[in-house]
Design a protein around this motif. Sequence first.
Motif, PDB file in Angstrom:
ATOM      1  N   SER A  17       0.829  -1.203   0.000  1.00  0.00           N
ATOM      2  CA  SER A  17       0.000   0.000   0.000  1.00  0.00           C
ATOM      3  C   SER A  17       0.864   1.254   0.000  1.00  0.00           C
ATOM      4  O   SER A  17       2.016   1.229   0.445  1.00  0.00           O
ATOM      5  N   SER A  68      -8.718   1.673  -3.910  1.00  0.00           N
ATOM      6  CA  SER A  68      -8.223   2.999  -3.540  1.00  0.00           C
ATOM      7  C   SER A  68      -9.311   3.816  -2.863  1.00  0.00           C
ATOM      8  O   SER A  68     -10.501   3.600  -3.106  1.00  0.00           O
ATOM      9  N   MET A  83      -3.847   3.882  -1.737  1.00  0.00           N
ATOM     10  CA  MET A  83      -3.883   2.806  -2.720  1.00  0.00           C
ATOM     11  C   MET A  83      -3.431   1.505  -2.070  1.00  0.00           C
ATOM     12  O   MET A  83      -2.365   1.453  -1.456  1.00  0.00           O
ATOM     13  N   LEU A  86      -1.453  -3.052  -4.402  1.00  0.00           N
ATOM     14  CA  LEU A  86      -0.788  -2.481  -5.575  1.00  0.00           C
ATOM     15  C   LEU A  86      -0.259  -3.574  -6.496  1.00  0.00           C
ATOM     16  O   LEU A  86       0.178  -4.646  -6.056  1.00  0.00           O
ATOM     17  N   ASP A  90       0.433  -0.549 -11.707  1.00  0.00           N
ATOM     18  CA  ASP A  90       0.202   0.744 -11.058  1.00  0.00           C
ATOM     19  C   ASP A  90       1.445   1.636 -11.110  1.00  0.00           C
ATOM     20  O   ASP A  90       1.388   2.803 -10.714  1.00  0.00           O
ATOM     21  N   VAL A 121       6.037  -0.153  -8.394  1.00  0.00           N
ATOM     22  CA  VAL A 121       5.590  -1.376  -7.739  1.00  0.00           C
ATOM     23  C   VAL A 121       6.410  -2.531  -8.287  1.00  0.00           C
ATOM     24  O   VAL A 121       6.390  -2.800  -9.491  1.00  0.00           O
TER      25      VAL A 121
END
Length: 123
Positions: A17, A68, A83, A86, A90, A121
Motif C-alpha cells: 500500500s 483505492s 492505494m 498495488l 500501477d 511497484v
Amino acid sequence: QVQLVESGGGLVQAGGSLRLGCTASGRTWSRYTIGWFRQAPGKEREFVAAIIWDGTGPTYGDSVKGRSTISKDYNENTVYLQMNSLKSEDTAVYFCAAGFATMKSRSNEYTYWGQGTQVTVSS
C-alpha cells in the motif's frame, strides 16, 4: 493561482500500500475538483480518482476502483489517495490537478497541475 505539491510516492512491493498526498496552497475554491492522474512510460495520462475540494463526490477510475480511497484532510489542506493491493501495472508518475472540472476524468478540464510523484511497484 493554486500551487499543488504531491508527496508519498516511492518503491513498494506488489500487494502493498501507499498513500499519496496533494497539498494545495494559494486560492482554492470550495467547488474545485482535485484529481489524481497517472502516466506510465509510453502510455497516455490516465484518470485515477477525484474529489471535490469540500470533500464530497469521490470518483474512481476503473483501474483502481475497489483498491483505492480518496479523501480530504481539512486541517492539512491536503487530498490523500490511499492505494492498496498495488500491482506492477500501477507503476507510473502520479499527478494531482485542480480545476472546475465538470467531467472529472478528463485531464484537459483541470487548470493547475503538480510536478508529479513516482510510484514504482515491484513484482
